[in-house]
Design an enzyme around this catalytic site. Structure first.
Site, short mmCIF file in Angstrom:
data_model
loop_
_atom_site.label_atom_id
_atom_site.label_comp_id
_atom_site.label_asym_id
_atom_site.label_seq_id
_atom_site.Cartn_x
_atom_site.Cartn_y
_atom_site.Cartn_z
CG ASP A 281 -2.25 0.65 0.91
OD1 ASP A 281 -2.30 1.41 -0.08
OD2 ASP A 281 -3.22 0.42 1.64
CB THR A 282 1.85 3.19 -2.29
OG1 THR A 282 2.60 1.98 -2.26
CG2 THR A 282 2.78 4.30 -2.72
CB ILE A 283 0.00 8.05 -0.23
CG1 ILE A 283 1.39 8.59 0.18
CG2 ILE A 283 -0.75 7.47 0.94
CD1 ILE A 283 1.85 9.84 -0.52
CD GLN B 191 6.41 8.57 2.29
OE1 GLN B 191 5.55 9.24 2.84
NE2 GLN B 191 7.03 7.57 2.90
#
Length: 580
Positions: A389-391, A407
């Site tokens: 999972d990431t943004i 990030q």
């Protein structure tokens, strides 16, 4: 005071409202063709694109978007806004990112009219060796605990970006995140869901429950959560700069904690860290130049897939058709076979990037695609991951600067290693190293692991057009391609291109080098016609029920005709695009 209408009146009112709505639908003009599913005629877009004259911010959480906008309105640059938004996301969405993770960015600088790439990924501990994994009898690096922890690069990435392109002092840039961390924020829905999944598996690690739970449980939707330790850490960075993280008390705290946990990341590893400015690489796709960062990330896989698609008349195949999806999946298999063999830290194993993303190489590789049958196994070419999972966020300012930034902690909230009093979790990106001797991505001390997180950028005739990205492990290059094909080949607008049903293919090859011989599995969101599914199965694809991750998309584009900014945000997350 509550007014209750008689039930008969309510029914008549409801019927009248429905009648008026139906009449309005009949007399209203049809929506633009770009907003229609080419197969079913249904609408894709969940909402309109966002337009604004001065600046735009698109993130996966509304509070982060507003923080970025506030910084823009205060005179900050697109980079200032990106850092402010990222800092808030590390607080409000720790399920995907934070100070314990890595960062990559592509920046369009309006003054020099040039793209800049930043690789702010950290390296493996110098004291941990391949022999140590062998001694423990491990054939893969575990996902949690001290062993997968590598140096967190995000903080250094912020200061590198700010030093080159920032306008406001870092104290102003980090102020929104510090305020929310100290005063608290209410949890949004999807983040609360993923937070709840992480608490049971990470609470066994020292420091996690104390920092990220309320009385031992995950915070609930709408409940206020505070992280005063993170507020203190951000205040230290704002006051003392990046060395406070890598050479000061923060580094010493991480060092002590990791030793207590039986880990290897040390003060010396942190003190030696450095980000790297790199040249973005590109390929052309139907007149658009698509830019990604070179390895140790997987961005060039998207370029390889686009090169394999370009000789085909994708537009005439139609969105949701068996031919298009089959071609996309077979191209992905070829690119990911190369990904498994060649993508690694270039300081240890230099990938032949120019050859991999060249048109002649794509023409040669494309000969292996059989439009009638799905390939069971695919070997890498010979040029001269899946959970995460990431943004992702994108920003633009009134001067014309644009930022594409991604990030991540990896595996949601990361390794579970939570040093006391700092307010963040250390990443577990080292899990993606191979333990196979001789592999390009084999574990070595001081080496950057293979990375799944990739920002993207598109220019048109040398002018900046689109900053975009889609988080989600191995989904990312596949989704990059789908978004661009939706816009360029199928004529969708920026919001619809992200809302349209996605497909994701897992398997065939793994980033650690393992080659599968079962053809992998194909997952598709609802909205793909069943006739297409049936035809894909007939061609040999193993089509499975829809499972994620289908990604988290954000985008900011320049309206090349009118000069305004356009924003779009992921409908599958708590996303928000806004401008001023």
């Amino acid at each position: 005071m509550t007014v209750r209408l008689p039930s008969s009146f309510a029914v008549r009112l409801s019927f009248a409202t429905l009648l008026l709505a139906a009449f309005a639908f009949l007399v209203a003009p049809p929506p633009p063709a770009a907003a229609m599913d080419r197969v079913t005629g249904e609408l894709f877009a969940t909402r309109s694109e966002v337009y604004a004259p001065h600046g735009m911010v698109a993130t996966s959480q509304p509070l982060a978007t507003q923080a970025g906008l506030d910084v823009l309105k205060a005179g900050g640059s697109a980079v200032d806004a990106a850092i402010a938004a990222n800092a808030v996301l590390g607080l409000v969405e720790p399920t995907g990112n934070g100070l314990g993770g890595d960062l990559f960015a592509i920046v369009w600088d309006a003054e020099t009219k040039k793209l800049y790439g930043l690789n702010a990924s950290g390296r493996s501990p110098m004291s941990l060796t391949l022999e140590e994994f062998e001694r423990r009898g491990l054939d893969s690096i575990p996902p949690y605990g001290p062993l997968p922890v590598s140096v967190p690069g995000a903080a250094d990435g912020w200061f590198e970006l700010h030093g080159k392109f920032g306008k406001l002092p870092m104290s102003d840039v980090l102020a929104p995140a510090i305020g929310y961390a100290r005063d608290g924020f209410p949890l949004s829905e999807l983040i609360a869901f993923y937070w709840g999944l992480s608490v049971p598996r990470l609470s066994r690690f020292d420091g996690f429950a104390e920092t990220f739970t309320i009385d031992g449980r995950a915070p609930e939707v709408g409940e206020t959560f505070k992280n005063p330790a993170l507020a203190n850490t951000l205040e230290t960075l704002a006051r003392d700069g990046r060395d406070a993280f890598y050479k000061g008390e923060i580094a010493r705290t991480i060092d002590r904690y990791m030793k207590q946990q039986g880990g290897f990341l040390s003060y010396d590893d942190l003190a030696a860290h450095r980000s790297e400015w790199v040249e973005p690489v590109s390929t052309s796709y139907r007149g658009y130049d698509v830019w990604e960062l070179p390895p140790n990330g997987q961005g060039i896989a998207a370029l390889q897939i686009l090169n394999l698609l370009e000789p085909h008349d994708v537009a005439s195949m139609g969105f949701g058709s068996a031919d298009y999806i089959h071609l996309l999946v077979e191209a992905k298999k070829l690119a990911f076979a190369d990904r498994a063999k060649f993508y690694a830290d270039p300081d240890f194993a230099a990938a032949p990037v120019a050859e991999l993303i060249s048109k002649p190489y794509a023409e040669k590789r494309g000969e292996a695609i059989d439009m009638r049958r799905a390939a069971r196994s695919v070997d890498a070419g010979n040029p001269a991951l899946n959970e995460g999972d990431t943004i992702y966020l994108a920003t633009a300012d009134s001067a014309g600067n644009m930022v594409s930034l991604i990030q991540s902690n990896y595996r949601g909230m990361g390794s579970g290693m939570t040093p006391p009093g700092l307010g963040f979790i250390l990443q577990d990106r080292g899990e993606l190293f191979s333990l196979e001797p001789g592999h390009a991505n084999v574990y070595e001390p001081g080496k950057r692991p293979f990375h799944t997180i990739i920002p993207a950028f598109v220019t048109k005739d040398g002018e900046p057009w689109l900053a975009f990205g889609v988080m989600g492990g191995a989904t990312q290059p596949q989704a990059h391609v789908q978004v661009l094909v939706n816009v360029i080949d199928f004529g969708m607008n920026l919001q619809e291109a992200g809302d349209a049903p996605r497909i994701v293919h897992f398997g065939s090859t793994q980033p650690t080098g393992e080659v599968m011989d079962d053809g992998g599995t194909l997952h598709m969101e609802s909205g793909i016609p069943y006739d297409t599914v049936r035809e894909l199965m007939r061609r040999g694809h193993d089509v499975q029920p829809a499972v994620g991750p289908y990604g988290g998309y954000q985008a900011v584009a320049r309206d090349l005709e009118h000069g305004s900014w356009i924003g779009a945000s992921e409908s599958r997350k708590d996303g928000h695009a806004a401008g001023y």
